[in-house]
Scaffold this active site. Structure first.
Site, PDB file in Angstrom:
ATOM      1  CG  HIS A  60      -2.061   0.962   1.086  1.00 15.36           C
ATOM      2  ND1 HIS A  60      -1.945   2.308   1.363  1.00 15.36           N
ATOM      3  CD2 HIS A  60      -3.324   0.754   0.656  1.00 15.36           C
ATOM      4  CE1 HIS A  60      -3.107   2.882   1.105  1.00 15.36           C
ATOM      5  NE2 HIS A  60      -3.967   1.971   0.681  1.00 15.36           N
ATOM      6  CG  ASP A  76      -8.510  -4.232  -2.753  1.00 14.82           C
ATOM      7  OD1 ASP A  76      -9.572  -3.908  -2.204  1.00 14.82           O
ATOM      8  OD2 ASP A  76      -7.861  -3.469  -3.489  1.00 14.82           O
TER       9      ASP A  76
HETATM   10  N1  CMC Z   1       4.177  -7.698  -4.044  1.00 14.95           N
HETATM   11  C1  CMC Z   1       5.533  -7.716  -4.204  1.00 14.95           C
HETATM   12  N2  CMC Z   1       6.286  -6.602  -4.196  1.00 14.95           N
HETATM   13  C2  CMC Z   1       5.665  -5.428  -4.005  1.00 14.95           C
HETATM   14  C3  CMC Z   1       4.264  -5.345  -3.819  1.00 14.95           C
HETATM   15  C4  CMC Z   1       3.534  -6.550  -3.832  1.00 14.95           C
HETATM   16  N3  CMC Z   1       2.196  -6.544  -3.683  1.00 14.95           N
HETATM   17  N4  CMC Z   1       3.923  -4.053  -3.639  1.00 14.95           N
HETATM   18  C5  CMC Z   1       5.055  -3.345  -3.729  1.00 14.95           C
HETATM   19  N5  CMC Z   1       6.095  -4.170  -3.956  1.00 14.95           N
HETATM   20  C6  CMC Z   1       7.514  -3.806  -4.077  1.00 14.95           C
HETATM   21  C7  CMC Z   1       7.803  -3.248  -5.449  1.00 14.95           C
HETATM   22  O1  CMC Z   1       8.190  -4.260  -6.352  1.00 14.95           O
HETATM   23  C8  CMC Z   1       8.933  -2.289  -5.137  1.00 14.95           C
HETATM   24  O2  CMC Z   1      10.108  -3.034  -4.985  1.00 14.95           O
HETATM   25  P1  CMC Z   1      11.521  -2.413  -5.401  1.00 14.95           P
HETATM   26  O3  CMC Z   1      11.699  -1.196  -4.539  1.00 14.95           O
HETATM   27  O4  CMC Z   1      12.477  -3.520  -5.113  1.00 14.95           O
HETATM   28  O5  CMC Z   1      11.405  -2.071  -6.848  1.00 14.95           O
HETATM   29  C9  CMC Z   1       8.553  -1.743  -3.777  1.00 14.95           C
HETATM   30  O6  CMC Z   1       7.740  -2.731  -3.166  1.00 14.95           O
HETATM   31  C10 CMC Z   1       7.774  -0.439  -3.825  1.00 14.95           C
HETATM   32  O7  CMC Z   1       6.715  -0.608  -4.730  1.00 14.95           O
HETATM   33  P2  CMC Z   1       5.931   0.604  -5.387  1.00 14.95           P
HETATM   34  O8  CMC Z   1       5.227   0.132  -6.618  1.00 14.95           O
HETATM   35  O9  CMC Z   1       6.862   1.786  -5.544  1.00 14.95           O
HETATM   36  O10 CMC Z   1       4.914   0.960  -4.240  1.00 14.95           O
HETATM   37  P3  CMC Z   1       3.649   1.861  -4.413  1.00 14.95           P
HETATM   38  O11 CMC Z   1       3.380   2.517  -3.139  1.00 14.95           O
HETATM   39  O12 CMC Z   1       3.832   2.735  -5.596  1.00 14.95           O
HETATM   40  O13 CMC Z   1       2.505   0.782  -4.796  1.00 14.95           O
HETATM   41  C11 CMC Z   1       0.677  -0.661  -4.696  1.00 14.95           C
HETATM   42  C12 CMC Z   1       1.426   0.490  -4.014  1.00 14.95           C
HETATM   43  C13 CMC Z   1      -0.614  -0.905  -3.969  1.00 14.95           C
HETATM   44  C14 CMC Z   1       0.346  -0.257  -6.139  1.00 14.95           C
HETATM   45  C15 CMC Z   1       1.560  -1.923  -4.687  1.00 14.95           C
HETATM   46  O14 CMC Z   1       1.836  -2.291  -3.364  1.00 14.95           O
HETATM   47  C16 CMC Z   1       0.951  -3.076  -5.454  1.00 14.95           C
HETATM   48  O15 CMC Z   1       1.147  -3.176  -6.664  1.00 14.95           O
HETATM   49  N6  CMC Z   1       0.184  -4.008  -4.774  1.00 14.95           N
HETATM   50  C17 CMC Z   1      -0.445  -5.110  -5.441  1.00 14.95           C
HETATM   51  C18 CMC Z   1      -1.784  -4.667  -6.024  1.00 14.95           C
HETATM   52  C19 CMC Z   1      -2.787  -4.416  -4.914  1.00 14.95           C
HETATM   53  O16 CMC Z   1      -2.960  -5.199  -3.996  1.00 14.95           O
HETATM   54  N7  CMC Z   1      -3.529  -3.298  -5.040  1.00 14.95           N
HETATM   55  C20 CMC Z   1      -4.506  -2.884  -4.030  1.00 14.95           C
HETATM   56  C21 CMC Z   1      -4.041  -1.643  -3.339  1.00 14.95           C
HETATM   57  S1  CMC Z   1      -4.823  -1.284  -1.796  1.00 14.95           S
HETATM   58  C22 CMC Z   1      -6.479  -0.962  -2.020  1.00 14.95           C
HETATM   59  C23 CMC Z   1      -6.909  -0.335  -3.288  1.00 14.95           C
HETATM   60  O17 CMC Z   1      -6.414   0.727  -3.679  1.00 14.95           O
HETATM   61  O18 CMC Z   1      -7.761  -0.941  -3.926  1.00 14.95           O
END
Ligand code: CMC
Length: 399
Positions: free
Chosen positions: A278, A335
């Site tokens: 998140h 989720d």
């Molecule tokens: N699984 C594995 N690695 C992850 C995940 C995950 N779910 N989420 C983030 N990371 C890693 C990512 O690969 C990155 O690693 P590195 O620094 O080595 O490149 C690091 O964590 C930071 O990721 P980010 O994409 O910069 O983080 P963000 O804050 O931009 O993304 C997020 C937030 C929700 C998009 C992301 O955590 C994600 O893709 N989660 C999976 C999809 C998901 O469950 N979405 C629902 C979000 S919550 C409720 C909603 O909005 O509906």
């Protein structure tokens, strides 16, 4: 750490070294002040208008929470009754909207159907030209009331079932389940959906709320803003993650396969664990804790596929929470467990993002109303890294 001292002559905010500050994805940027929602991302606390999500989940109902978010205070009994009655009066879909629903190809994703019909409703809303605060409230109530009907009718039309008129003796959650399934829900099912709607109603400046507010900030219309919110919600980094989380459990197939699947897919960094991570929470999402408990109860009471999903999800979560993901602050989000609760209500996974929208329309509305009270168009910058003053070469002279 560099201190923000901009803007420079280009209007870019620069740090002390003169370098523009680029917050990719607007991470940690506050676009305005707000009194709607506070997320304490480090300790996993969530407040709607100052009230703890756990208290609202325990004591409130969707209608009351919606009133709280939109009007900024808990309603009196009379205010709540009037608000609930107003919602009940607005549930019916006009025939023209039903005709549009029937025209849309049956294999269209339900969230895209919802986006389309909401857009259409904007063209026939009797208050479409009314930009007063009262007009905006009337439109909001109309839409919050009609979204469940759109979702239920989408399901029934694609399954060639007769359409069920809304029942004014039922509350928002009960009536939705009634229109969806064609029979009155048990009180426990209605309570589970009501709880889910409270948990999904609002969540600060998430991508869909921001998309809606960006649109509203141009002084566009309410429906356009909500359509934009639905569009942003549809991506699986946001609301569609509920659907993808269920697909993920299906792909894993059995609890025995969890560890191998996790090691090969997630630990290697080949893919993301859906329902984890998140932008704001760096610990367990408090809404996910409530959904986890609800999913556990559903699995215990229902068995079958629900239990299978629960067992896969539980084992996967245990492994993920013991892995290096948590070192990066990646924990269970809202989720992850919610789809199992929706599944236990007999709703097919393809519809889960629409259930999210059915609740979140309240949060989008609250933010739109708050922002435009003191509007400023949202218009950030890009830090331009391309060339300038390039010589234009006529097309026939290009190599
Ligand atoms: N699984 C594995 N690695 C992850 C995940 C995950 N779910 N989420 C983030 N990371 C890693 C990512 O690969 C990155 O690693 P590195 O620094 O080595 O490149 C690091 O964590 C930071 O990721 P980010 O994409 O910069 O983080 P963000 O804050 O931009 O993304 C997020 C937030 C929700 C998009 C992301 O955590 C994600 O893709 N989660 C999976 C999809 C998901 O469950 N979405 C629902 C979000 S919550 C409720 C909603 O909005 O509906």
């Amino acid at each position: 750490m560099a201190r923000k001292v901009g803007p420079d002559e280009q209007g870019w905010c620069v740090d002390v070294s003169g370098e523009p500050i680029v917050n990719k994805g607007l991470r940690n940027v506050c676009v305005d002040e707000s009194k709607i929602c506070f997320i304490d991302g480090s300790s996993g606390r969530l407040f709607y208008r100052g009230y703890r999500i756990e208290d609202l989940a325990k004591y409130s109902c969707f209608e009351e929470t919606a009133y709280l978010l939109i009007y900024g205070k808990l309603p009196t009994r009379e205010e709540l009754n009037n608000f609930s009655d107003h919602l009940k009066e607005e549930r019916e879909l006009p025939d023209s909207a039903i005709r549009i629903l029937k025209l849309i190809q049956k294999d269209t994703n339900p969230i895209e159907v919802l986006r389309t019909v909401v857009s259409f409703l904007g063209t026939i809303d009797p208050d479409k030209h009314d930009r007063s605060r009262e007009g905006r409230h009337r439109k909001a109530i109309r839409l919050i009331a009609k979204i469940p009907t759109i979702i239920a009718y989408t399901y029934r039309i694609r399954n060639e079932l007769e359409l069920i008129s809304p029942d004014p003796t039922l509350n928002h959650a009960e009536n939705f389940l009634y229109m969806f399934h064609g029979e009155k829900p048990s009180s426990s099912s209605a309570k589970e959906l009501d709880l889910a709607l409270i948990l999904y109603a609002e969540h600060e400046n998430n991508a869909s709320a921001f998309a809606a507010v960006v649109i509203a900030s141009t002084l566009s219309d309410y429906y356009s803003a909500i359509v934009g919110g639905i569009g942003a919600l549809r991506g699986f980094l946001h609301g569609y993650a509920i659907v993808e989380a269920m697909n993920q459990f299906d792909e894993i197939g059995t609890p025995d396969n969890v560890e191998k699947w996790f090691n090969e897919g997630i630990l290697t960094g080949r893919r993301r664990l859906i329902g984890f991570g998140h932008r704001v929470y760096k610990t367990y999402d408090p809404r996910a804790k409530i959904f986890r408990e609800c999913a556990r109860k559903c699995a215990k009471e229902n068995g079958g596929n629900i239990r299978k999903y629960y067992e896969i999800a539980k084992k996967l979560e245990d492994i993920a929470l013991a892995s290096k993901l948590t070192e990066k602050g990646i924990y269970t989000n809202v989720d992850y467990w919610s789809g199992i609760v929706f599944y236990s209500l007999g709703i097919p996974p393809a519809f889960y993002c629409t259930l999210f929208a059915m609740a979140r329309v309240v949060g989008w509305t609250a933010h739109i109303l708050e922002y435009i009270e003191n509007n400023k168009i949202i218009r950030p910058r890009y830090y331009y890294k391309g060339e300038i003053e390039k010589k234009y070469i006529p097309i026939d002279e290009r190599g």
